[in-house]
Scaffold this motif. Sequence first.
Motif, PDB file in Angstrom:
ATOM      1  N   UNK A  70       0.701  -1.211   0.165  1.00 24.13           N
ATOM      2  CA  UNK A  70      -0.046  -0.037   0.068  1.00 24.13           C
ATOM      3  C   UNK A  70       0.903   1.311   0.058  1.00 24.13           C
ATOM      4  N   UNK A  71       0.596   2.139  -0.939  1.00 22.73           N
ATOM      5  CA  UNK A  71       0.980   3.597  -0.886  1.00 22.73           C
ATOM      6  C   UNK A  71       0.541   4.515   0.075  1.00 22.73           C
ATOM      7  N   UNK A  72       1.217   5.539   0.342  1.00 22.74           N
ATOM      8  CA  UNK A  72       0.963   6.448   1.380  1.00 22.74           C
ATOM      9  C   UNK A  72      -0.772   6.812   1.161  1.00 22.74           C
ATOM     10  N   UNK A  73      -0.951   7.085   0.065  1.00 22.46           N
ATOM     11  CA  UNK A  73      -2.457   7.371  -0.498  1.00 22.46           C
ATOM     12  C   UNK A  73      -3.460   6.319  -0.494  1.00 22.46           C
ATOM     13  N   UNK A  74      -2.826   5.046   0.162  1.00 23.30           N
ATOM     14  CA  UNK A  74      -3.612   3.468   0.349  1.00 23.30           C
ATOM     15  C   UNK A  74      -3.759   2.913  -0.952  1.00 23.30           C
ATOM     16  N   UNK A  75      -3.435   3.564  -1.930  1.00 24.44           N
ATOM     17  CA  UNK A  75      -3.499   2.741  -3.536  1.00 24.44           C
ATOM     18  C   UNK A  75      -2.590   1.479  -3.556  1.00 24.44           C
ATOM     19  N   UNK A  76      -2.783   0.756  -4.253  1.00 22.31           N
ATOM     20  CA  UNK A  76      -1.736  -0.511  -4.458  1.00 22.31           C
ATOM     21  C   UNK A  76      -0.747  -0.308  -5.385  1.00 22.31           C
ATOM     22  N   UNK A  77       0.478  -0.858  -5.064  1.00 30.22           N
ATOM     23  CA  UNK A  77       1.595  -1.002  -5.899  1.00 30.22           C
ATOM     24  C   UNK A  77       2.105  -2.478  -5.789  1.00 30.22           C
ATOM     25  N   UNK A  78       2.702  -2.987  -7.064  1.00 34.80           N
ATOM     26  CA  UNK A  78       3.236  -4.388  -6.908  1.00 34.80           C
ATOM     27  C   UNK A  78       4.706  -4.149  -7.629  1.00 34.80           C
ATOM     28  N   UNK A  79       5.474  -4.988  -7.351  1.00 30.86           N
ATOM     29  CA  UNK A  79       6.777  -5.218  -8.067  1.00 30.86           C
ATOM     30  C   UNK A  79       6.672  -5.122  -9.668  1.00 30.86           C
ATOM     31  N   UNK A  80       5.524  -5.597 -10.143  1.00 34.97           N
ATOM     32  CA  UNK A  80       5.419  -5.460 -11.643  1.00 34.97           C
ATOM     33  C   UNK A  80       5.161  -4.000 -12.195  1.00 34.97           C
ATOM     34  N   UNK A  81       4.630  -3.274 -11.152  1.00 39.79           N
ATOM     35  CA  UNK A  81       4.562  -1.809 -11.674  1.00 39.79           C
ATOM     36  C   UNK A  81       5.769  -1.153 -11.688  1.00 39.79           C
ATOM     37  N   UNK A  82       6.639  -1.622 -10.677  1.00 39.85           N
ATOM     38  CA  UNK A  82       7.796  -0.784 -10.454  1.00 39.85           C
ATOM     39  C   UNK A  82       8.702  -1.153 -11.778  1.00 39.85           C
ATOM     40  N   UNK A  83       8.691  -2.579 -12.220  1.00 40.75           N
ATOM     41  CA  UNK A  83       9.577  -3.084 -13.199  1.00 40.75           C
ATOM     42  C   UNK A  83       9.161  -2.606 -14.521  1.00 40.75           C
ATOM     43  N   UNK A  84       7.701  -2.542 -14.602  1.00 38.65           N
ATOM     44  CA  UNK A  84       7.260  -2.033 -15.799  1.00 38.65           C
ATOM     45  C   UNK A  84       7.807  -0.439 -16.039  1.00 38.65           C
ATOM     46  N   UNK A  85       7.573   0.254 -14.863  1.00 37.51           N
ATOM     47  CA  UNK A  85       8.142   1.553 -15.187  1.00 37.51           C
ATOM     48  C   UNK A  85       9.502   1.744 -15.478  1.00 37.51           C
ATOM     49  N   UNK A  86      10.419   0.811 -14.865  1.00 37.58           N
ATOM     50  CA  UNK A  86      11.781   1.070 -15.015  1.00 37.58           C
ATOM     51  C   UNK A  86      12.058   0.739 -16.509  1.00 37.58           C
ATOM     52  N   UNK A  87      11.573  -0.255 -17.221  1.00 38.40           N
ATOM     53  CA  UNK A  87      11.366  -0.536 -18.487  1.00 38.40           C
ATOM     54  C   UNK A  87      10.921   0.510 -19.455  1.00 38.40           C
ATOM     55  N   UNK A  88      10.013   1.132 -19.215  1.00 39.96           N
ATOM     56  CA  UNK A  88       9.482   2.227 -19.996  1.00 39.96           C
ATOM     57  C   UNK A  88      10.483   3.464 -19.858  1.00 39.96           C
ATOM     58  N   UNK A  89      10.836   3.700 -18.694  1.00 37.49           N
ATOM     59  CA  UNK A  89      11.660   5.051 -18.224  1.00 37.49           C
ATOM     60  C   UNK A  89      12.818   4.848 -19.164  1.00 37.49           C
ATOM     61  N   UNK A  90      13.657   3.513 -18.904  1.00 34.15           N
ATOM     62  CA  UNK A  90      14.831   3.760 -19.707  1.00 34.15           C
ATOM     63  C   UNK A  90      14.647   3.631 -21.121  1.00 34.15           C
ATOM     64  N   UNK A  91      13.615   2.987 -21.827  1.00 39.83           N
ATOM     65  CA  UNK A  91      13.456   2.815 -23.083  1.00 39.83           C
ATOM     66  C   UNK A  91      13.130   4.333 -23.738  1.00 39.83           C
ATOM     67  N   UNK A  92      11.909   4.790 -23.080  1.00 39.82           N
ATOM     68  CA  UNK A  92      11.536   6.191 -23.638  1.00 39.82           C
ATOM     69  C   UNK A  92      12.893   7.435 -23.593  1.00 39.82           C
ATOM     70  N   UNK A  93      13.595   7.231 -22.460  1.00 32.86           N
ATOM     71  CA  UNK A  93      14.802   8.029 -22.662  1.00 32.86           C
ATOM     72  C   UNK A  93      15.725   7.861 -23.643  1.00 32.86           C
ATOM     73  N   UNK A  94      15.882   6.638 -24.123  1.00 35.11           N
ATOM     74  CA  UNK A  94      16.735   6.547 -25.175  1.00 35.11           C
ATOM     75  C   UNK A  94      16.187   6.843 -26.317  1.00 35.11           C
ATOM     76  N   UNK A  95      14.703   6.550 -26.664  1.00 35.96           N
ATOM     77  CA  UNK A  95      14.239   7.065 -27.603  1.00 35.96           C
ATOM     78  C   UNK A  95      14.230   8.543 -27.943  1.00 35.96           C
ATOM     79  N   UNK A  96      14.262   9.117 -27.016  1.00 31.12           N
ATOM     80  CA  UNK A  96      14.192  10.634 -27.022  1.00 31.12           C
ATOM     81  C   UNK A  96      15.161  11.085 -26.064  1.00 31.12           C
ATOM     82  N   UNK A  97      16.506  11.056 -26.427  1.00 26.20           N
ATOM     83  CA  UNK A  97      17.730  11.845 -25.393  1.00 26.20           C
ATOM     84  C   UNK A  97      17.145  13.182 -24.992  1.00 26.20           C
ATOM     85  N   UNK A  98      17.564  13.657 -23.878  1.00 26.80           N
ATOM     86  CA  UNK A  98      17.251  14.809 -23.229  1.00 26.80           C
ATOM     87  C   UNK A  98      16.104  15.028 -22.780  1.00 26.80           C
TER      88      UNK A  98
END
Length: 265
Positions: free
Chosen positions: A35-63
Amino acid sequence: MDIKSVAAAAETLIRETGEFVKNERKSWQIADVKRKIDTSLVTAVDVASEQRLVAGLKKILPGSDVLAEEQHNTRPDNELLWIIDPIDGTTNFVHNLPLFCISVALMSKGKIIFGIVYEINNSECFRAHEGEEGAFLNGKRIYVSEAPKLKECLLATGFPSNGFDILEEYINIMRAFMQNTQGMRRLGTAALDLAYVACGRCDGFFEYRLKPWDVAAGAYIVIKAGGAVTTFSGGDDYIFGGEMLATNGVVHKETIEFMEKHKGK
Ligand code: LIP
């Protein structure tokens, strides 16, 4: 920036990340949920999905930089900003309800220029970008509905899950909508609610207490599909302002007036 190739590369990355999320769900264990501070749910899959997207999108658009639900949720001061929800519909994901999606928008100098909502289990990719007329579902042009009056509309909403000070106002509006529309749906993912407005499956959507990553991509797709998006009172601050009304455009004015009239009783 060549927005067409950026959009194509982002779509490939998002579809791959969707496959990853789908596969992870098969072996996912309830013990993983937090549970996050605002009581909504988070899983390791949310976090892993975010890590993949962040790394990939920053590579697609440097800066470019990111604003994302889990580990990047403070808005950076950057003219090129990806706004990401790595799994919108985490509560559905946790309960194995198959409606959850990835939502990614690109904001350039304060203006959204690209959006994808990718519904993972049915592989439905809703997409729009600047420089191309219209919005698309898996490559096919989509349009908002033509429902002419609120009484002919099917509306989607999200129930308030925190900040219950607005509950009475929300229930007043819901009561009035229930009696004056063709019905209400609560899918559990605002990004997908908006995508469904964009392709005419729903005629409108409203929700309080939303975050930019819930709505940035979907709102853009609704507008590109011919609909209207505002705050409840018709204002422009619907991405960062926390409340959103999206409709097919035809019933927008009627819906604003209806909500204003019924929110107090
Ligand atoms: C959820 C939304 C949902 C809303 C919840 C929450 P999450 O996102 O899309 O419609 O009602 O408050 O924000 O947390 O499942 O990614």
